[in-house]
Design a protein around this motif. Structure first.
Motif, PDB file in Angstrom:
ATOM      1  N   HIS A 130      -8.468 -54.813  -0.157  1.00  0.00           N
ATOM      2  CA  HIS A 130      -7.390 -55.183  -0.172  1.00  0.00           C
ATOM      3  C   HIS A 130      -6.796 -53.466   0.996  1.00  0.00           C
ATOM      4  CE1 HIS A 130      -5.975 -52.782  -4.193  1.00  0.00           C
ATOM      5  NE2 HIS A 130      -7.131 -53.867  -4.284  1.00  0.00           N
ATOM      6  N   VAL A 131      -6.100 -53.322   0.989  1.00  0.00           N
ATOM      7  CA  VAL A 131      -6.362 -52.023   1.637  1.00  0.00           C
ATOM      8  C   VAL A 131      -5.175 -51.164   0.693  1.00  0.00           C
ATOM      9  CG1 VAL A 131      -4.708 -50.725   3.792  1.00  0.00           C
ATOM     10  CG2 VAL A 131      -5.282 -53.083   3.845  1.00  0.00           C
ATOM     11  N   SER A 132      -5.740 -50.106   0.332  1.00  0.00           N
ATOM     12  CA  SER A 132      -4.619 -48.923  -0.728  1.00  0.00           C
ATOM     13  C   SER A 132      -3.717 -48.284  -0.106  1.00  0.00           C
ATOM     14  CB  SER A 132      -5.740 -47.991  -1.154  1.00  0.00           C
ATOM     15  OG  SER A 132      -6.915 -48.911  -1.890  1.00  0.00           O
ATOM     16  N   VAL A 281       0.681 -53.378   1.411  1.00  0.00           N
ATOM     17  CA  VAL A 281       1.258 -53.556   2.597  1.00  0.00           C
ATOM     18  C   VAL A 281      -0.287 -53.382   3.608  1.00  0.00           C
ATOM     19  CG1 VAL A 281       3.168 -53.308   2.000  1.00  0.00           C
ATOM     20  CG2 VAL A 281       2.087 -51.788   2.751  1.00  0.00           C
ATOM     21  N   ASP A 282      -0.395 -54.455   4.553  1.00  0.00           N
ATOM     22  CA  ASP A 282      -1.471 -53.648   5.294  1.00  0.00           C
ATOM     23  C   ASP A 282      -0.728 -54.433   6.842  1.00  0.00           C
ATOM     24  OD1 ASP A 282      -3.536 -54.251   6.643  1.00  0.00           O
ATOM     25  OD2 ASP A 282      -4.263 -55.167   5.748  1.00  0.00           O
ATOM     26  N   THR A 304      -5.316 -44.569  -5.207  1.00  0.00           N
ATOM     27  CA  THR A 304      -6.708 -44.068  -5.250  1.00  0.00           C
ATOM     28  C   THR A 304      -7.029 -45.678  -4.981  1.00  0.00           C
ATOM     29  OG1 THR A 304      -6.060 -42.689  -6.862  1.00  0.00           O
ATOM     30  CG2 THR A 304      -8.339 -44.127  -6.780  1.00  0.00           C
ATOM     31  N   GLY A 305      -6.950 -47.225  -5.012  1.00  0.00           N
ATOM     32  CA  GLY A 305      -7.333 -48.377  -4.559  1.00  0.00           C
ATOM     33  C   GLY A 305      -9.378 -48.985  -5.694  1.00  0.00           C
ATOM     34  N   MET A 326     -16.917 -64.969  -0.801  1.00  0.00           N
ATOM     35  CA  MET A 326     -15.451 -65.350  -1.147  1.00  0.00           C
ATOM     36  C   MET A 326     -14.404 -65.746  -0.685  1.00  0.00           C
ATOM     37  SD  MET A 326     -17.342 -64.872  -4.576  1.00  0.00           S
ATOM     38  CE  MET A 326     -16.489 -65.888  -6.037  1.00  0.00           C
ATOM     39  N   MET A 327     -13.558 -64.467  -0.034  1.00  0.00           N
ATOM     40  CA  MET A 327     -12.169 -64.221   0.250  1.00  0.00           C
ATOM     41  C   MET A 327     -12.125 -64.663   1.348  1.00  0.00           C
ATOM     42  SD  MET A 327     -11.243 -62.060  -2.098  1.00  0.00           S
ATOM     43  CE  MET A 327      -9.462 -62.176  -1.033  1.00  0.00           C
TER      44      MET A 327
END
Length: 343
Positions: A130-132, A281-282, A304-305, A326-327
């Motif tokens: 995901h986006v951090s 959020v992206d 930080t992510g 897999m995603m």
């Protein structure tokens, strides 16, 4: 002091986690939930030089002598301690020889943590999940949040209020929701958007078993009691986090999510919540979701992510492409068992 297995009680663990303002995924109850979802749980404790207790909860799976481990949320303690001694302890207590670790820190001190993690040998993953980026909303005065929100959000909220009255839409808020209704809403949204349904009855059921006093769902129903939309949250000592939201095609057309979200925020406030986190959020890939979450007056921030480490040189080159595959919605639809491997 070295890392050792935590041998205390649930209440002791949770108090330290809450006092340190760590993420809910570091709570004892979340570990119990992941255990019900077939993950193995490891809780480690270390006393720092100044006498402070440091706690880290890890979820993992073993494949012979290889261990895939995940550290969810910002830990309770100094991230400097996620060093080579920590990794040796993880290998020891998981009885592994080879290991891959992924950390997902929700700390807002990303510049400081990035420097520390690099120094301790951690690397940014080639494939992130995901986006951090995330959004916090202060709910001390919900009406002010609405009035200070975006013009489009205020307009859609007013339309939503009118629709609720005209269509006799009602909202049920409960820590024991109808799991079938939640899955039905998620499944229809998945079909409409051509994405995989990310939640199951087992997942919702296990969450309410593990966190009965920390989870709650608001569900919107039409006049014939047909489920239209839901939004769920997990809350701990003054803070709440989104735990999924979805709407059917009819619910989206009726703008059911606007009033639903505000009613859940009102419930959260009654429960003592001061800050509501709308999750990741992206702005580029999911503009609609981003505009909805940021439409209420809120604060957007970077955290930080994800970071990773392995004692096998080539593992990063194998695991990251594997995560990407897999995603993929196409792969998940063809091989449904993959959905059980969510972090």
């Amino acid at each position: 002091m070295h890392w050792k297995l935590f041998d205390g009680e649930r209440e002791e663990w949770n108090k330290i986690i809450l006092d340190s303002k760590a993420h809910y995924r570091q709570s004892y109850n979340w570990g119990e939930y992941k255990s019900l979802m077939s993950w193995q749980i490891l809780r480690l404790k270390k006393i720092s030089k100044d006498g402070e207790v440091q706690l880290v909860q890890i979820t993992y799976r073993k494949f012979l002598s290889f261990c895939a481990a995940y550290i969810p949320g910002n830990i309770s303690g100094d991230i400097n301690l996620l060093d080579n001694d920590f990794r040796k302890a993880l290998i020891k207590f998981t009885h592994s020889r080879f290991i891959y670790i992924r950390l997902d820190s929700n700390s807002k001190e990303f510049m400081k943590e990035r420097s520390i993690l690099k120094k301790n040998g951690w690397k940014k993953p080639l494939q992130s999940l995901h986006v951090s980026r995330s959004i916090d909303c202060e709910i001390d005065n919900i009406e002010d949040r609405i009035s200070n929100g975006s013009k489009s959000w205020r307009r859609n909220y007013k339309k939503s209020l009118k629709t609720y009255d005209e269509k006799n839409i009602n909202i049920k808020i409960s820590n024991e929701p109808n799991f079938s209704d939640l899955v039905s809403i998620s499944s229809e949204m998945g079909r409409n958007k051509k994405i995989i349904n990310i939640h199951s009855i087992e997942e919702f059921s296990n969450l309410t078993k593990s966190m009965p006093d920390q989870s709650i769902f608001a569900t919107a129903y039409g006049s014939s009691q047909n489920p239209l939309a839901y939004r769920g949250m997990i809350y701990l000592r003054g803070k709440a986090w989104d735990f999924g939201a979805a709407s059917t095609k009819e619910g989206r057309n009726l703008m059911a999510s606007y009033v639903l979200t505000i009613e859940l925020l009102k419930k959260a406030k009654k429960l003592g919540v001061k800050t509501y986190n709308f999750g990741g959020v992206d702005p580029k890939r999911h503009q609609g979701v981003y505009k909805f979450k940021s439409g209420i007056e809120s604060t957007e921030y970077t955290y930080t992510g994800e970071w990773e480490w392995s004692n096998l040189f080539l593992v990063r080159l194998i695991i990251n492409p594997l995560i990407f595959i897999m995603m993929s919605d196409k792969v998940r639809k063809s091989f449904k068992f993959i959905n059980n491997y969510k972090f």
